[in-house]
Design a protein around this motif. Sequence first.
Motif, short mmCIF file in Angstrom:
data_model
loop_
_atom_site.label_atom_id
_atom_site.label_comp_id
_atom_site.label_asym_id
_atom_site.label_seq_id
_atom_site.Cartn_x
_atom_site.Cartn_y
_atom_site.Cartn_z
N LEU A 27 -45.07 -51.72 -45.76
CA LEU A 27 -44.45 -52.95 -45.26
C LEU A 27 -43.95 -52.77 -43.83
CD1 LEU A 27 -43.67 -55.84 -45.95
CD2 LEU A 27 -41.53 -54.98 -46.91
N LEU A 28 -43.42 -51.59 -43.53
CA LEU A 28 -42.94 -51.32 -42.17
C LEU A 28 -44.09 -51.37 -41.17
CD1 LEU A 28 -40.41 -48.40 -42.82
CD2 LEU A 28 -39.92 -50.83 -42.47
N VAL A 153 -43.74 -32.56 -51.58
CA VAL A 153 -44.94 -32.54 -50.74
C VAL A 153 -45.74 -33.82 -50.91
CG1 VAL A 153 -47.09 -31.34 -50.24
CG2 VAL A 153 -45.05 -30.03 -50.82
N LEU A 154 -45.95 -34.20 -52.17
CA LEU A 154 -46.69 -35.43 -52.44
C LEU A 154 -45.93 -36.63 -51.90
CD1 LEU A 154 -49.13 -36.77 -53.77
CD2 LEU A 154 -47.85 -36.83 -55.92
N LEU A 155 -44.63 -36.63 -52.07
CA LEU A 155 -43.81 -37.73 -51.56
C LEU A 155 -43.96 -37.87 -50.05
CD1 LEU A 155 -40.21 -38.65 -52.59
CD2 LEU A 155 -40.72 -38.33 -50.18
N ALA A 156 -43.87 -36.73 -49.34
CA ALA A 156 -43.98 -36.77 -47.88
C ALA A 156 -45.36 -37.23 -47.43
CB ALA A 156 -43.67 -35.38 -47.31
N ALA A 157 -46.40 -36.75 -48.12
CA ALA A 157 -47.76 -37.11 -47.73
C ALA A 157 -48.01 -38.60 -47.93
CB ALA A 157 -48.77 -36.30 -48.56
N ILE A 158 -47.55 -39.15 -49.05
CA ILE A 158 -47.74 -40.58 -49.30
C ILE A 158 -46.95 -41.40 -48.29
CG2 ILE A 158 -47.43 -42.45 -50.97
CD1 ILE A 158 -47.66 -40.35 -53.20
N PHE A 159 -45.70 -40.99 -48.04
CA PHE A 159 -44.83 -41.71 -47.11
C PHE A 159 -45.44 -41.77 -45.72
CE2 PHE A 159 -41.43 -42.15 -44.05
CZ PHE A 159 -40.57 -43.08 -44.63
N ILE A 160 -45.89 -40.62 -45.21
CA ILE A 160 -46.42 -40.55 -43.85
C ILE A 160 -47.71 -41.34 -43.71
CG2 ILE A 160 -47.39 -38.99 -42.11
CD1 ILE A 160 -45.45 -36.84 -43.19
N SER A 161 -48.59 -41.24 -44.71
CA SER A 161 -49.91 -41.87 -44.60
C SER A 161 -49.87 -43.37 -44.84
CB SER A 161 -50.88 -41.21 -45.59
OG SER A 161 -50.45 -41.39 -46.93
N ASN A 162 -48.88 -43.87 -45.56
CA ASN A 162 -48.83 -45.30 -45.85
C ASN A 162 -48.55 -46.15 -44.61
OD1 ASN A 162 -49.49 -45.33 -48.54
ND2 ASN A 162 -47.40 -45.35 -49.29
N PHE A 163 -47.80 -45.61 -43.67
CA PHE A 163 -47.46 -46.39 -42.47
C PHE A 163 -48.69 -46.81 -41.68
CE2 PHE A 163 -46.36 -46.75 -37.98
CZ PHE A 163 -45.40 -47.74 -38.02
N PRO A 164 -49.58 -45.88 -41.30
CA PRO A 164 -50.77 -46.32 -40.55
C PRO A 164 -51.69 -47.21 -41.36
CG PRO A 164 -50.93 -43.99 -41.11
CD PRO A 164 -49.52 -44.41 -41.40
N GLY A 166 -50.70 -49.57 -43.52
CA GLY A 166 -50.12 -50.90 -43.39
C GLY A 166 -50.29 -51.46 -41.99
N LEU A 167 -50.14 -50.61 -40.99
CA LEU A 167 -50.26 -51.03 -39.59
C LEU A 167 -51.68 -51.47 -39.27
CD1 LEU A 167 -49.19 -51.20 -36.66
CD2 LEU A 167 -49.78 -48.78 -36.42
N SER A 168 -52.66 -50.62 -39.56
CA SER A 168 -54.03 -50.92 -39.17
C SER A 168 -54.60 -52.10 -39.95
CB SER A 168 -54.92 -49.68 -39.37
OG SER A 168 -54.86 -49.23 -40.71
N SER A 169 -54.30 -52.16 -41.24
CA SER A 169 -54.80 -53.28 -42.04
C SER A 169 -54.22 -54.61 -41.56
CB SER A 169 -54.45 -53.06 -43.52
OG SER A 169 -54.84 -54.18 -44.29
N SER A 170 -52.92 -54.62 -41.30
CA SER A 170 -52.26 -55.86 -40.85
C SER A 170 -52.77 -56.28 -39.48
CB SER A 170 -50.74 -55.67 -40.81
OG SER A 170 -50.24 -55.34 -42.09
N GLU A 171 -53.00 -55.30 -38.61
CA GLU A 171 -53.52 -55.61 -37.28
C GLU A 171 -54.91 -56.23 -37.38
OE1 GLU A 171 -53.63 -56.05 -33.23
OE2 GLU A 171 -51.93 -55.39 -34.44
N GLY A 172 -55.74 -55.67 -38.26
CA GLY A 172 -57.08 -56.21 -38.44
C GLY A 172 -57.05 -57.62 -39.00
N MET A 173 -56.23 -57.86 -40.01
CA MET A 173 -56.14 -59.20 -40.60
C MET A 173 -55.53 -60.21 -39.62
SD MET A 173 -55.27 -58.59 -44.65
CE MET A 173 -53.91 -57.43 -44.44
N ARG A 174 -54.56 -59.74 -38.84
CA ARG A 174 -53.94 -60.63 -37.85
C ARG A 174 -54.96 -61.03 -36.79
NH1 ARG A 174 -49.13 -58.86 -33.60
NH2 ARG A 174 -48.84 -60.91 -32.65
N LEU A 186 -48.98 -60.22 -48.95
CA LEU A 186 -49.89 -59.23 -49.53
C LEU A 186 -49.25 -57.84 -49.57
CD1 LEU A 186 -53.31 -60.28 -47.95
CD2 LEU A 186 -52.64 -60.44 -50.36
N TRP A 187 -48.55 -57.48 -48.48
CA TRP A 187 -47.95 -56.15 -48.44
C TRP A 187 -46.68 -56.05 -49.27
CZ3 TRP A 187 -50.72 -52.23 -47.64
CH2 TRP A 187 -51.79 -52.28 -46.74
#
Length: 262
Positions: A27-28, A153-164, A166-174, A186-187
Amino acid sequence: MSSKIAADLSSIAGSLFWGFVVSVPLLLGCLLALTTRLSKRTIAVIMAFGSGVLVASLAFSLMEEAFKMSQSIPPVIIGFISGGLSYTIANYYLSKRSLQGNIRHRKKSHGTEAGGGENISGSAILVGSVMDNIPENMALGISLAIGGTIDVVLLAAIFISNFPEGLSSSEGMRSSGRSKRSILFLWILAVSVGTVSSAIGFTVSSYTEPKILSIALSFAAGAILVMLGESMIPEAYEQGGASRVGLAIMAGFALAFILGNV
């Protein structure tokens, strides 16, 4: 009995909390895309960095944990292939739907010649995010149920990877003309699904065979890998260039590797 119920409710609440924590970067990333205009190169580097984190996550966390649960190759491979095929089919459906609307499409996700590729790519990354976020967040709940603590480790990996994602998908749809309200909804829905998935993982882990859990984790890994190959990495390469993307992927992978070995 009442103390056990209270403890279970507390653990479920904890799984919901951590599920929300790792899902909220989706969402961020969306909010950043909707409120600012980042350069294509900046978005490409962020996407490539997240791709590197995801590669390390699926290799060292999801696939490894899936094998540990089942102690057998077949369930892991079944889940892995199923996840990859499911993502490919979903992405194909999105592309076909755009073609039916007389929108030209090519394999590359963006660019002036793509003619709707941004819409397809953005939606494809959203689909991939949901497909891998559900099993990933379930894995967090499972780790909490089995070990009593969250897999950092899993928490950090999911957290870090989710931001781009959300960013790239939203940019493409926008860029394709989808309304901000629609993208935001949607998000929010994706974050809600991911949050609940953690509690589901915690709850069902006590009643589900390890091989089934193994399939769920490897399913996430397959969906992630195919999503990277079909959407995120090609898009990052097209917008950012080979050298930037390659180094950013390396940096993301290195960070995830370090987190897993400190």
